[in-house]
Design a protein around this motif. Structure first.
Motif, PDB file in Angstrom:
ATOM      1  N   TYR A  12      56.302  42.205  62.193  1.00  0.00           N
ATOM      2  CA  TYR A  12      57.105  41.034  62.538  1.00  0.00           C
ATOM      3  C   TYR A  12      56.374  39.752  62.142  1.00  0.00           C
ATOM      4  CZ  TYR A  12      59.480  37.566  65.431  1.00  0.00           C
ATOM      5  OH  TYR A  12      60.148  36.450  65.873  1.00  0.00           O
ATOM      6  N   LEU A  13      55.098  39.653  62.518  1.00  0.00           N
ATOM      7  CA  LEU A  13      54.322  38.457  62.174  1.00  0.00           C
ATOM      8  C   LEU A  13      54.146  38.330  60.660  1.00  0.00           C
ATOM      9  CD1 LEU A  13      51.593  38.548  64.954  1.00  0.00           C
ATOM     10  CD2 LEU A  13      53.504  36.937  64.762  1.00  0.00           C
ATOM     11  N   SER A  14      53.920  39.435  60.001  1.00  0.00           N
ATOM     12  CA  SER A  14      53.765  39.424  58.555  1.00  0.00           C
ATOM     13  C   SER A  14      55.013  38.865  57.882  1.00  0.00           C
ATOM     14  CB  SER A  14      53.483  40.838  58.050  1.00  0.00           C
ATOM     15  OG  SER A  14      53.413  40.875  56.648  1.00  0.00           O
ATOM     16  N   ALA A  15      56.165  39.313  58.320  1.00  0.00           N
ATOM     17  CA  ALA A  15      57.421  38.854  57.734  1.00  0.00           C
ATOM     18  C   ALA A  15      57.704  37.396  58.082  1.00  0.00           C
ATOM     19  CB  ALA A  15      58.567  39.737  58.206  1.00  0.00           C
ATOM     20  N   ARG A  16      57.526  37.038  59.338  1.00  0.00           N
ATOM     21  CA  ARG A  16      57.842  35.675  59.784  1.00  0.00           C
ATOM     22  C   ARG A  16      56.892  34.627  59.203  1.00  0.00           C
ATOM     23  NH1 ARG A  16      62.421  34.457  62.915  1.00  0.00           N
ATOM     24  NH2 ARG A  16      61.168  32.644  63.421  1.00  0.00           N
ATOM     25  N   LEU A  17      55.625  34.996  59.040  1.00  0.00           N
ATOM     26  CA  LEU A  17      54.632  34.042  58.558  1.00  0.00           C
ATOM     27  C   LEU A  17      54.375  34.157  57.054  1.00  0.00           C
ATOM     28  CD1 LEU A  17      52.043  34.359  61.473  1.00  0.00           C
ATOM     29  CD2 LEU A  17      53.868  32.656  61.210  1.00  0.00           C
ATOM     30  N   ALA A  18      55.001  35.139  56.423  1.00  0.00           N
ATOM     31  CA  ALA A  18      54.838  35.384  54.981  1.00  0.00           C
ATOM     32  C   ALA A  18      53.364  35.581  54.622  1.00  0.00           C
ATOM     33  CB  ALA A  18      55.461  34.259  54.161  1.00  0.00           C
ATOM     34  N   ILE A  19      52.712  36.465  55.369  1.00  0.00           N
ATOM     35  CA  ILE A  19      51.313  36.805  55.137  1.00  0.00           C
ATOM     36  C   ILE A  19      51.196  38.321  55.031  1.00  0.00           C
ATOM     37  CG2 ILE A  19      50.378  34.737  56.262  1.00  0.00           C
ATOM     38  CD1 ILE A  19      49.863  36.423  58.769  1.00  0.00           C
ATOM     39  N   PRO A  20      50.131  38.803  54.423  1.00  0.00           N
ATOM     40  CA  PRO A  20      49.947  40.257  54.334  1.00  0.00           C
ATOM     41  C   PRO A  20      49.773  40.878  55.721  1.00  0.00           C
ATOM     42  CG  PRO A  20      48.441  39.101  52.842  1.00  0.00           C
ATOM     43  CD  PRO A  20      49.077  38.069  53.725  1.00  0.00           C
ATOM     44  N   PRO A  21      50.181  42.131  55.879  1.00  0.00           N
ATOM     45  CA  PRO A  21      50.040  42.802  57.177  1.00  0.00           C
ATOM     46  C   PRO A  21      48.615  42.787  57.724  1.00  0.00           C
ATOM     47  CG  PRO A  21      51.451  44.087  55.760  1.00  0.00           C
ATOM     48  CD  PRO A  21      50.888  42.965  54.909  1.00  0.00           C
ATOM     49  N   ALA A  22      47.632  42.931  56.863  1.00  0.00           N
ATOM     50  CA  ALA A  22      46.241  42.925  57.345  1.00  0.00           C
ATOM     51  C   ALA A  22      45.902  41.582  57.992  1.00  0.00           C
ATOM     52  CB  ALA A  22      45.278  43.224  56.207  1.00  0.00           C
ATOM     53  N   GLN A  23      46.366  40.497  57.396  1.00  0.00           N
ATOM     54  CA  GLN A  23      46.122  39.166  57.960  1.00  0.00           C
ATOM     55  C   GLN A  23      46.892  38.988  59.268  1.00  0.00           C
ATOM     56  OE1 GLN A  23      43.914  36.954  56.825  1.00  0.00           O
ATOM     57  NE2 GLN A  23      44.380  35.575  58.485  1.00  0.00           N
ATOM     58  N   ALA A  24      48.100  39.512  59.326  1.00  0.00           N
ATOM     59  CA  ALA A  24      48.890  39.430  60.557  1.00  0.00           C
ATOM     60  C   ALA A  24      48.185  40.171  61.689  1.00  0.00           C
ATOM     61  CB  ALA A  24      50.284  40.002  60.330  1.00  0.00           C
ATOM     62  N   PHE A  25      47.621  41.328  61.387  1.00  0.00           N
ATOM     63  CA  PHE A  25      46.904  42.092  62.410  1.00  0.00           C
ATOM     64  C   PHE A  25      45.667  41.332  62.884  1.00  0.00           C
ATOM     65  CE2 PHE A  25      43.616  45.138  63.660  1.00  0.00           C
ATOM     66  CZ  PHE A  25      44.251  45.685  64.767  1.00  0.00           C
ATOM     67  N   ILE A  26      44.946  40.719  61.956  1.00  0.00           N
ATOM     68  CA  ILE A  26      43.759  39.942  62.332  1.00  0.00           C
ATOM     69  C   ILE A  26      44.147  38.806  63.271  1.00  0.00           C
ATOM     70  CG2 ILE A  26      42.027  38.323  61.444  1.00  0.00           C
ATOM     71  CD1 ILE A  26      41.854  40.192  58.947  1.00  0.00           C
ATOM     72  N   ARG A  27      45.232  38.136  62.952  1.00  0.00           N
ATOM     73  CA  ARG A  27      45.679  37.028  63.803  1.00  0.00           C
ATOM     74  C   ARG A  27      46.136  37.529  65.171  1.00  0.00           C
ATOM     75  NH1 ARG A  27      48.632  32.593  59.896  1.00  0.00           N
ATOM     76  NH2 ARG A  27      47.103  32.735  58.220  1.00  0.00           N
ATOM     77  N   LEU A  28      46.841  38.653  65.196  1.00  0.00           N
ATOM     78  CA  LEU A  28      47.277  39.232  66.468  1.00  0.00           C
ATOM     79  C   LEU A  28      46.063  39.605  67.323  1.00  0.00           C
ATOM     80  CD1 LEU A  28      49.744  40.248  68.127  1.00  0.00           C
ATOM     81  CD2 LEU A  28      49.455  42.440  66.972  1.00  0.00           C
ATOM     82  N   ARG A  29      45.107  40.276  66.715  1.00  0.00           N
ATOM     83  CA  ARG A  29      43.902  40.681  67.429  1.00  0.00           C
ATOM     84  C   ARG A  29      43.101  39.471  67.903  1.00  0.00           C
ATOM     85  NH1 ARG A  29      40.102  44.055  63.868  1.00  0.00           N
ATOM     86  NH2 ARG A  29      39.743  41.964  63.085  1.00  0.00           N
ATOM     87  N   SER A  30      42.985  38.456  67.052  1.00  0.00           N
ATOM     88  CA  SER A  30      42.244  37.248  67.421  1.00  0.00           C
ATOM     89  C   SER A  30      42.882  36.540  68.611  1.00  0.00           C
ATOM     90  CB  SER A  30      42.171  36.285  66.232  1.00  0.00           C
ATOM     91  OG  SER A  30      41.433  36.847  65.192  1.00  0.00           O
ATOM     92  N   GLN A  31      44.198  36.469  68.624  1.00  0.00           N
ATOM     93  CA  GLN A  31      44.896  35.839  69.749  1.00  0.00           C
ATOM     94  C   GLN A  31      44.720  36.652  71.034  1.00  0.00           C
ATOM     95  OE1 GLN A  31      46.722  32.997  70.465  1.00  0.00           O
ATOM     96  NE2 GLN A  31      45.785  32.256  68.589  1.00  0.00           N
ATOM     97  N   ALA A  32      44.707  37.970  70.907  1.00  0.00           N
ATOM     98  CA  ALA A  32      44.500  38.813  72.090  1.00  0.00           C
ATOM     99  C   ALA A  32      43.122  38.548  72.686  1.00  0.00           C
ATOM    100  CB  ALA A  32      44.662  40.287  71.721  1.00  0.00           C
ATOM    101  N   VAL A  33      42.119  38.440  71.832  1.00  0.00           N
ATOM    102  CA  VAL A  33      40.762  38.155  72.300  1.00  0.00           C
ATOM    103  C   VAL A  33      40.700  36.755  72.910  1.00  0.00           C
ATOM    104  CG1 VAL A  33      38.382  37.786  71.549  1.00  0.00           C
ATOM    105  CG2 VAL A  33      39.649  39.757  70.705  1.00  0.00           C
ATOM    106  N   ALA A  34      41.284  35.775  72.226  1.00  0.00           N
ATOM    107  CA  ALA A  34      41.250  34.388  72.708  1.00  0.00           C
ATOM    108  C   ALA A  34      41.958  34.235  74.053  1.00  0.00           C
ATOM    109  CB  ALA A  34      41.887  33.466  71.678  1.00  0.00           C
ATOM    110  N   ARG A  35      43.024  34.998  74.254  1.00  0.00           N
ATOM    111  CA  ARG A  35      43.791  34.930  75.501  1.00  0.00           C
ATOM    112  C   ARG A  35      43.269  35.891  76.567  1.00  0.00           C
ATOM    113  NH1 ARG A  35      49.651  33.369  74.452  1.00  0.00           N
ATOM    114  NH2 ARG A  35      49.591  32.346  72.429  1.00  0.00           N
ATOM    115  N   ASN A  36      42.319  36.733  76.166  1.00  0.00           N
ATOM    116  CA  ASN A  36      41.745  37.728  77.063  1.00  0.00           C
ATOM    117  C   ASN A  36      42.818  38.663  77.636  1.00  0.00           C
ATOM    118  OD1 ASN A  36      39.540  38.985  78.274  1.00  0.00           O
ATOM    119  ND2 ASN A  36      39.795  37.822  80.169  1.00  0.00           N
TER     120      ASN A  36
END
Length: 63
Positions: A12-36
């Motif tokens: 979903y993030l990959s499609a909405r943000l027009a980024i590769p899936p690997a980058q979308a996963f990194i951003r998802l994981r980073s937000q999870a860590v940042a939000r604890n």
């Protein structure tokens, strides 16, 4: 269901943000860590619309 939600949110993030899936996963994981919060909980929040894509538009720090 953990993996399915994370994969769906990544796609979903990959499609909405027009980024590769690997980058979308990194951003998802980073937000999870940042939000604890667990990765699957954040993925569920993205899929339900509780967390918008605007939270994922910036590059994670250090990238």
């Amino acid at each position: 269901m953990f993996h399915a939600e994370v994969h769906q949110a990544t796609g979903y993030l990959s499609a909405r943000l027009a980024i590769p899936p690997a980058q979308a996963f990194i951003r998802l994981r980073s937000q999870a860590v940042a939000r604890n919060v667990p990765l699957n909980a954040l993925a569920r929040a993205v899929l339900s619309g509780q967390v918008g894509t605007d939270a994922f538009t910036a590059e994670p720090p250090g990238r």
